[in-house]
Design a protein around this motif. Structure first.
Motif, PDB file in Angstrom:
ATOM      1  N   CYS A 273      42.354  -4.207   5.499  1.00 24.42           N
ATOM      2  CA  CYS A 273      41.161  -3.958   6.316  1.00 24.42           C
ATOM      3  C   CYS A 273      40.952  -2.463   6.543  1.00 24.42           C
ATOM      4  CB  CYS A 273      41.283  -4.677   7.656  1.00 24.42           C
ATOM      5  SG  CYS A 273      41.215  -6.471   7.554  1.00 24.42           S
ATOM      6  N   SER A 274      42.036  -1.738   6.843  1.00 18.00           N
ATOM      7  CA  SER A 274      41.923  -0.297   7.081  1.00 18.00           C
ATOM      8  C   SER A 274      41.436   0.421   5.835  1.00 18.00           C
ATOM      9  CB  SER A 274      43.269   0.261   7.540  1.00 18.00           C
ATOM     10  OG  SER A 274      43.704  -0.377   8.725  1.00 18.00           O
ATOM     11  N   ASN A 275      41.964   0.059   4.680  1.00 23.03           N
ATOM     12  CA  ASN A 275      41.495   0.669   3.427  1.00 23.03           C
ATOM     13  C   ASN A 275      40.016   0.391   3.198  1.00 23.03           C
ATOM     14  OD1 ASN A 275      43.749   1.936   1.565  1.00 23.03           O
ATOM     15  ND2 ASN A 275      44.711   0.206   2.596  1.00 23.03           N
ATOM     16  N   ALA A 276      39.590  -0.844   3.452  1.00 22.03           N
ATOM     17  CA  ALA A 276      38.185  -1.188   3.254  1.00 22.03           C
ATOM     18  C   ALA A 276      37.288  -0.434   4.228  1.00 22.03           C
ATOM     19  CB  ALA A 276      37.998  -2.696   3.414  1.00 22.03           C
ATOM     20  N   GLU A 277      37.715  -0.303   5.489  1.00 27.19           N
ATOM     21  CA  GLU A 277      36.895   0.401   6.481  1.00 27.19           C
ATOM     22  C   GLU A 277      36.755   1.873   6.150  1.00 27.19           C
ATOM     23  OE1 GLU A 277      38.495  -2.673   9.926  1.00 27.19           O
ATOM     24  OE2 GLU A 277      39.337  -0.657   9.715  1.00 27.19           O
ATOM     25  N   ILE A 278      37.823   2.506   5.692  1.00 25.82           N
ATOM     26  CA  ILE A 278      37.751   3.930   5.344  1.00 25.82           C
ATOM     27  C   ILE A 278      36.962   4.122   4.056  1.00 25.82           C
ATOM     28  CG2 ILE A 278      39.159   5.912   4.667  1.00 25.82           C
ATOM     29  CD1 ILE A 278      41.309   4.865   6.589  1.00 25.82           C
ATOM     30  N   THR A 279      37.152   3.241   3.087  1.00 24.12           N
ATOM     31  CA  THR A 279      36.356   3.321   1.853  1.00 24.12           C
ATOM     32  C   THR A 279      34.874   3.171   2.150  1.00 24.12           C
ATOM     33  OG1 THR A 279      38.204   2.367   0.615  1.00 24.12           O
ATOM     34  CG2 THR A 279      36.031   2.301  -0.425  1.00 24.12           C
ATOM     35  N   LEU A 280      34.545   2.301   3.088  1.00 28.25           N
ATOM     36  CA  LEU A 280      33.147   2.125   3.479  1.00 28.25           C
ATOM     37  C   LEU A 280      32.572   3.413   4.056  1.00 28.25           C
ATOM     38  CD1 LEU A 280      30.792   0.159   3.813  1.00 28.25           C
ATOM     39  CD2 LEU A 280      31.757  -0.518   6.006  1.00 28.25           C
ATOM     40  N   GLY A 281      33.389   4.172   4.794  1.00 26.68           N
ATOM     41  CA  GLY A 281      32.921   5.449   5.319  1.00 26.68           C
ATOM     42  C   GLY A 281      32.560   6.424   4.208  1.00 26.68           C
ATOM     43  N   PHE A 282      33.378   6.497   3.164  1.00 27.34           N
ATOM     44  CA  PHE A 282      33.062   7.380   2.036  1.00 27.34           C
ATOM     45  C   PHE A 282      31.836   6.894   1.276  1.00 27.34           C
ATOM     46  CE2 PHE A 282      37.624   8.419   2.610  1.00 27.34           C
ATOM     47  CZ  PHE A 282      37.495   9.796   2.771  1.00 27.34           C
ATOM     48  N   LEU A 283      31.654   5.579   1.173  1.00 23.37           N
ATOM     49  CA  LEU A 283      30.458   5.043   0.523  1.00 23.37           C
ATOM     50  C   LEU A 283      29.201   5.397   1.308  1.00 23.37           C
ATOM     51  CD1 LEU A 283      31.658   1.504  -0.639  1.00 23.37           C
ATOM     52  CD2 LEU A 283      31.266   3.527  -2.053  1.00 23.37           C
ATOM     53  N   MET A 284      29.304   5.414   2.630  1.00 22.57           N
ATOM     54  CA  MET A 284      28.150   5.798   3.442  1.00 22.57           C
ATOM     55  C   MET A 284      27.821   7.274   3.267  1.00 22.57           C
ATOM     56  SD  MET A 284      28.746   3.558   6.919  1.00 22.57           S
ATOM     57  CE  MET A 284      27.099   3.831   7.531  1.00 22.57           C
ATOM     58  N   ILE A 285      28.847   8.114   3.050  1.00 24.36           N
ATOM     59  CA  ILE A 285      28.581   9.529   2.757  1.00 24.36           C
ATOM     60  C   ILE A 285      27.856   9.654   1.426  1.00 24.36           C
ATOM     61  CG2 ILE A 285      29.675  11.726   2.200  1.00 24.36           C
ATOM     62  CD1 ILE A 285      31.801  11.114   4.243  1.00 24.36           C
ATOM     63  N   ILE A 286      28.283   8.896   0.424  1.00 23.49           N
ATOM     64  CA  ILE A 286      27.615   8.938  -0.879  1.00 23.49           C
ATOM     65  C   ILE A 286      26.178   8.437  -0.768  1.00 23.49           C
ATOM     66  CG2 ILE A 286      27.675   7.980  -3.223  1.00 23.49           C
ATOM     67  CD1 ILE A 286      30.716   7.905  -2.994  1.00 23.49           C
ATOM     68  N   SER A 287      25.948   7.447   0.088  1.00 24.16           N
ATOM     69  CA  SER A 287      24.593   6.917   0.239  1.00 24.16           C
ATOM     70  C   SER A 287      23.639   7.924   0.871  1.00 24.16           C
ATOM     71  CB  SER A 287      24.625   5.645   1.088  1.00 24.16           C
ATOM     72  OG  SER A 287      24.937   5.936   2.445  1.00 24.16           O
ATOM     73  N   LEU A 288      24.163   8.982   1.495  1.00 22.00           N
ATOM     74  CA  LEU A 288      23.286  10.009   2.054  1.00 22.00           C
ATOM     75  C   LEU A 288      22.479  10.721   0.976  1.00 22.00           C
ATOM     76  CD1 LEU A 288      25.634  11.642   4.734  1.00 22.00           C
ATOM     77  CD2 LEU A 288      23.787  10.003   5.114  1.00 22.00           C
ATOM     78  N   PHE A 289      22.939  10.669  -0.268  1.00 21.98           N
ATOM     79  CA  PHE A 289      22.216  11.315  -1.369  1.00 21.98           C
ATOM     80  C   PHE A 289      21.239  10.357  -2.042  1.00 21.98           C
ATOM     81  CE2 PHE A 289      26.319  13.403  -0.894  1.00 21.98           C
ATOM     82  CZ  PHE A 289      25.945  14.731  -0.810  1.00 21.98           C
ATOM     83  N   SER A 290      21.049   9.173  -1.487  1.00 26.51           N
ATOM     84  CA  SER A 290      20.092   8.209  -2.043  1.00 26.51           C
ATOM     85  C   SER A 290      18.864   8.144  -1.148  1.00 26.51           C
ATOM     86  CB  SER A 290      20.738   6.822  -2.157  1.00 26.51           C
ATOM     87  OG  SER A 290      21.004   6.290  -0.865  1.00 26.51           O
ATOM     88  N   SER A 291      17.891   7.349  -1.574  1.00 26.19           N
ATOM     89  CA  SER A 291      16.651   7.230  -0.806  1.00 26.19           C
ATOM     90  C   SER A 291      16.825   6.353   0.435  1.00 26.19           C
ATOM     91  CB  SER A 291      15.553   6.635  -1.695  1.00 26.19           C
ATOM     92  OG  SER A 291      15.953   5.369  -2.192  1.00 26.19           O
ATOM     93  N   ARG A 292      17.901   5.600   0.533  1.00 29.59           N
ATOM     94  CA  ARG A 292      18.130   4.698   1.668  1.00 29.59           C
ATOM     95  C   ARG A 292      19.168   5.270   2.626  1.00 29.59           C
ATOM     96  NH1 ARG A 292      18.737  -1.345  -0.585  1.00 29.59           N
ATOM     97  NH2 ARG A 292      18.152  -1.768   1.583  1.00 29.59           N
ATOM     98  N   ARG A 293      19.253   6.569   2.702  1.00 32.45           N
ATOM     99  CA  ARG A 293      20.261   7.210   3.549  1.00 32.45           C
ATOM    100  C   ARG A 293      19.927   7.016   5.021  1.00 32.45           C
ATOM    101  NH1 ARG A 293      17.537  11.114   0.761  1.00 32.45           N
ATOM    102  NH2 ARG A 293      16.026  12.350   1.928  1.00 32.45           N
ATOM    103  N   ASN A 294      20.977   7.040   5.820  1.00 32.35           N
ATOM    104  CA  ASN A 294      20.844   6.913   7.271  1.00 32.35           C
ATOM    105  C   ASN A 294      21.887   7.836   7.898  1.00 32.35           C
ATOM    106  OD1 ASN A 294      20.712   6.133   9.988  1.00 32.35           O
ATOM    107  ND2 ASN A 294      20.130   4.038   9.441  1.00 32.35           N
ATOM    108  N   ILE A 295      21.464   9.034   8.247  1.00 35.06           N
ATOM    109  CA  ILE A 295      22.389  10.062   8.734  1.00 35.06           C
ATOM    110  C   ILE A 295      22.983   9.661  10.087  1.00 35.06           C
ATOM    111  CG2 ILE A 295      22.598  12.484   9.410  1.00 35.06           C
ATOM    112  CD1 ILE A 295      20.338  13.112   7.468  1.00 35.06           C
TER     113      ILE A 295
END
Length: 353
Positions: A273-295
């Protein structure tokens, strides 16, 4: 002489368990991060959770599970002894009553037969709809729906509905668990709300609630977000089945081994669970460079990760994952991007504050 030696031998045989109980009572549970997670997962009614004998009983069970499996923990008998004293008291008054009211013996026998429920009714009462059964039902539903949502072969519209329904179920179960455990503030002012909020904010159910709310309101669906939800529901369902269905032949035949595996691999599931939660945080950083970003949502999620890093119930697992990431990434930063040391140090100071 023979009786004396036998008594001495029995006392010597009991010494190891006595020493184990002393060691269990002297163990420092407060500084063991596993105890906080174990106690937060114990489903005890609020009026019993404050009793020292109940807390000591579960501390011994924790010590038996994680420290010394050889410790023998006797089942709690305080509630059953209280209930068993009542028919004893009634039966002790029966002989004197028989001499005075012999003619009413038939009616008293009939009333006793009516007051004692049949076996079928008693077994049905064990499955009454109490708070624990409600939580089990919601988590079982989340387990099924999350399993459907995480399977990659389903159509997108079905997987999307399963994704949102599993998060909604986790929101409901976490909210209900928090309310049944902590209740509500004594008064709606800062003097009463502040200590209540301080006790709630470090609870595992609060972390689950915040995580599910953020993922439910996000406009980007990450399937990896269902992995912690699936593990939480699986752990809750397995613990409930092991406590309440051990006498069921269906459970012993099909579910006992999977539930035992879940209980013995609880640490592995928490690290997953901890690995998935932290990986999700990095995925959200990557999504900031897409059109569906949410800062704003990304910033709030990293605040939640910071809370998970410091909360006693999750700190051990998250600190282990972040330490492993640091050991893998820091050598490359020092060698190829030393200019990043200053901003990374500033972020670390904020993170550890």
């Amino acid at each position: 002489m023979g009786e004396t030696e036998a008594g001495a031998g029995a006392g010597g045989a009991g010494d190891p368990q006595r020493l184990k109980r002393i060691a269990a009572a002297a163990y420092d549970y407060e500084n063991d991060a596993r105890w906080a997670g174990y106690w937060s997962n114990v489903l005890v009614p609020p009026h019993l959770a404050s009793r020292p004998d109940v807390v000591d009983h579960f501390k011994r069970k924790f010590y038996q599970r994680y420290i010394d499996p050889g410790l023998v923990v006797e089942p709690m008998s305080s509630v059953t002894s209280t209930q068993s004293n009542r028919p004893t008291a009634r039966s002790s008054t029966t002989p004197s009553g028989e001499n005075v009211r012999a003619r009413d013996s038939g009616s008293s026998a009939r009333s006793a037969a009516v007051s004692q429920p049949p076996p079928a009714e008693r077994s049905a009462n064990t499955l009454r709809l109490d708070g624990r059964t409600i939580l089990f039902s919601i988590n079982a539903w989340v387990l099924v729906v999350a399993s459907l949502g995480i399977v990659p072969i389903l159509p997108n519209h079905i997987a999307s509905k399963a994704y949102r329904l599993s998060l909604l179920g986790t929101i409901c179960s976490s909210t209900y668990s928090l309310y049944s455990t902590y209740g509500k503030p004594r008064a709606w002012n800062m003097t009463a709300i502040q200590p209540w909020l301080q006790s709630v904010i470090v609870a595992k159910d609060f972390v689950h609630l915040m995580f599910s709310l953020m993922m439910f309101t996000s406009n980007v669906h990450f399937k990896i977000a269902l992995l912690p939800v699936l593990c939480w529901a699986l752990d809750h369902v397995a613990r409930f089945l092991r406590r309440n269905f051990t006498r069921s032949s269906l459970y012993r035949k099909y579910l006992e081994d999977p539930c035992l595996w879940v209980e013995t691999n609880n640490t592995t599931l928490s690290l997953l669970c901890s690995n998935a939660e932290i990986t999700l945080g990095f995925l959200m950083i990557i999504s900031l460079f897409s059109s569906r970003r949410n800062i704003i949502q990304t910033f709030m999620y990293f605040h939640l990760l910071k809370l998970m890093y410091h909360a006693p119930v999750t700190s051990g697992y998250h600190q282990s994952v972040w330490a492993r990431i640091g050991r893998a990434v820091n050598p490359y930063i020092y060698r190829y991007a030393p200019f990043l040391n200053t901003p990374i140090s500033a972020v670390q100071r904020w993170w550890l504050r």
